[in-house]
Every structure is written in C-alpha cells, then in structure tokens.
Design a protein around this motif. Sequence first.
Motif, PDB file in Angstrom:
ATOM      1  N   GLU A 252       9.710  -2.199  -6.889  1.00 33.12           N
ATOM      2  CA  GLU A 252       9.779  -1.238  -7.982  1.00 33.12           C
ATOM      3  C   GLU A 252      10.458  -1.863  -9.201  1.00 33.12           C
ATOM      4  OE1 GLU A 252       8.299   1.465  -8.339  1.00 33.12           O
ATOM      5  OE2 GLU A 252       7.710   2.035  -6.315  1.00 33.12           O
ATOM      6  N   ALA A 253      11.472  -2.692  -8.954  1.00 30.80           N
ATOM      7  CA  ALA A 253      12.115  -3.400 -10.061  1.00 30.80           C
ATOM      8  C   ALA A 253      11.117  -4.319 -10.743  1.00 30.80           C
ATOM      9  CB  ALA A 253      13.320  -4.191  -9.553  1.00 30.80           C
ATOM     10  N   PHE A 254      10.284  -5.005  -9.932  1.00 30.71           N
ATOM     11  CA  PHE A 254       9.274  -5.872 -10.536  1.00 30.71           C
ATOM     12  C   PHE A 254       8.243  -5.053 -11.303  1.00 30.71           C
ATOM     13  CE2 PHE A 254       5.080  -7.733 -10.611  1.00 30.71           C
ATOM     14  CZ  PHE A 254       5.348  -8.909 -11.294  1.00 30.71           C
ATOM     15  N   ARG A 255       7.862  -3.905 -10.759  1.00 29.22           N
ATOM     16  CA  ARG A 255       6.873  -3.062 -11.441  1.00 29.22           C
ATOM     17  C   ARG A 255       7.358  -2.710 -12.849  1.00 29.22           C
ATOM     18  NH1 ARG A 255       3.438   0.600  -8.972  1.00 29.22           N
ATOM     19  NH2 ARG A 255       4.834   0.951  -7.213  1.00 29.22           N
ATOM     20  N   GLU A 256       8.645  -2.335 -12.950  1.00 24.87           N
ATOM     21  CA  GLU A 256       9.200  -1.968 -14.245  1.00 24.87           C
ATOM     22  C   GLU A 256       9.277  -3.184 -15.173  1.00 24.87           C
ATOM     23  OE1 GLU A 256      10.644   0.583 -17.180  1.00 24.87           O
ATOM     24  OE2 GLU A 256       9.526   0.915 -15.310  1.00 24.87           O
TER      25      GLU A 256
ATOM     26  N   ALA B 161       0.837  -1.204   0.000  1.00 21.07           N
ATOM     27  CA  ALA B 161       0.000   0.000   0.000  1.00 21.07           C
ATOM     28  C   ALA B 161       0.869   1.250   0.000  1.00 21.07           C
ATOM     29  CB  ALA B 161      -0.925  -0.011   1.216  1.00 21.07           C
ATOM     30  N   ARG B 162       1.956   1.205   0.751  1.00 25.93           N
ATOM     31  CA  ARG B 162       2.862   2.357   0.814  1.00 25.93           C
ATOM     32  C   ARG B 162       3.535   2.597  -0.530  1.00 25.93           C
ATOM     33  NH1 ARG B 162       7.814   2.752   5.230  1.00 25.93           N
ATOM     34  NH2 ARG B 162       8.637   4.801   4.604  1.00 25.93           N
ATOM     35  N   ALA B 163       3.891   1.525  -1.229  1.00 25.15           N
ATOM     36  CA  ALA B 163       4.531   1.659  -2.542  1.00 25.15           C
ATOM     37  C   ALA B 163       3.548   2.191  -3.573  1.00 25.15           C
ATOM     38  CB  ALA B 163       5.101   0.312  -2.991  1.00 25.15           C
TER      39      ALA B 163
END
Length: 240
Positions: free
Chosen positions: A128-132, A32-34
Amino acid sequence: MTSSVRDGCEPIRVITVDDDPLALELHRAHLARAGGFEVVAQCSGARAAVVALTRSTNRADLALLDVTMPDGTGLDVLRHVRARGVRTDVIAVSGVRDVDVVREMVALGAVQYLIKPYTYPLFKARIEAFREYHRRSLAAGRTATQHDVDRMFASLRTAQTTPLPKGLATHTLEQVSSALRACGTCTAHEISRRLGISREVSRRYLEYLAEIRRAERRARYGARGRPQTEYLWNAEIERH
C-alpha cells in the motif's frame, strides 16, 4: 494473468521473482487480495528475471525480487537491468538479513526490503505504501516540485511497522523462536517447560510461527498411540 482494477485506475503491473514456487503463488495471492495489481510475469531464477524485466512488452511498474537464487542473486538482476536502462521499481523479498546486502539493494533502487517470513498485514502495509508512492510519482509528472518529492518519499515511510496479533509480545516470540530453533522439533508442552510459560501460551506462539511458515506442524504418536502436535523449525525458509 489475473488483473484487478481499483478505484477506476489501471492496475500496477508486477513481475514476481523467487525460486520457491510456493512463494510465487503467495505473492500472487497477496497481490490479488490487496487489489489493483496485475502479475505480468513469474520468474523462478535470476536469468529469467533479467529477460522479463528487459522485455518491453511487460512494461512492469514493480518487481518483487528474491535475493538468493540458484543461478544468481537479486543484486545480479538489478545490476544487469539498471545497466540496460530499466527503471522498474523493486521491493526485495528475502530471508537475507545481511546489512551490506540490504544497503546495496537500496543503492540499486529497491524502494522496500521485506524480510521473510512475513505476515499478510506486513506485506499489505508495504504494498500500500508503494501504491501511494506510485500514484504520487505519476501525479508529479516529468518535473516535480519539492512538495511533490517530499510527498513521494513520505509515502514510502508510512506503515513501516505492523504489530503482532493481539496478545502476542515480540520478546516472548523471540524466546519461543530461539527455543524451537535450538531443539528443532518440540511440542507446546516441551517449549513451555523450557521457557517456564504455560502450555497454552506456548501453543499460541507456536501456532503463529506455523501461520507465517517459520514452523511446520506434525503429528507425534506416543506409546499409547495418542497423537500430539509437534512443531518443526523451518530452517529452509531462512536460506531464501
């Protein structure tokens, strides 16, 4: 379930798997924070994870998967769901450091392996790496060029290390951790005497260990009734 949409995109749907309820809530809070992630299921065991991952209504993009659980392992979960054609991406989150286990998790499709206990900045770097990676894989479509493939893999290699908070050193942290593990329960003064460092430096490292759940704080009352803070090594977290 709480959802969050970032930059106008659909949230990344996540299943979290851990036999520790506190870990499940920590995952939810960190996601949730991300921002941009939606927890679609929380599972406290291997069997429940297999059911959740194979249920088409979940349509999960990512699973945060523990390795050791009372009714099976993360490896068992991945073997079952891969055999059923489930291609959900996986980030393993565990205290298990056995290299053979890590290699097998990767062979079964884990795109990241996050060792407990971890800090939020480290979790954020991985997520964040996974998001990208996820964004680039969607953008590539059904047929990827070599450039698309290179960019996808490069995204998973970003931010692989996160520095300790300013003023803390890895070597000293390892020394303090080893000393606390050896004595089980110590005050900052006792650790400082063992290692030959100042009490203030000792306290800073012990407080950091408490923040990342490697240690727990307790009150110790002396003969005069004046409380001191003692730190208890959290051996339980290493079993998960």
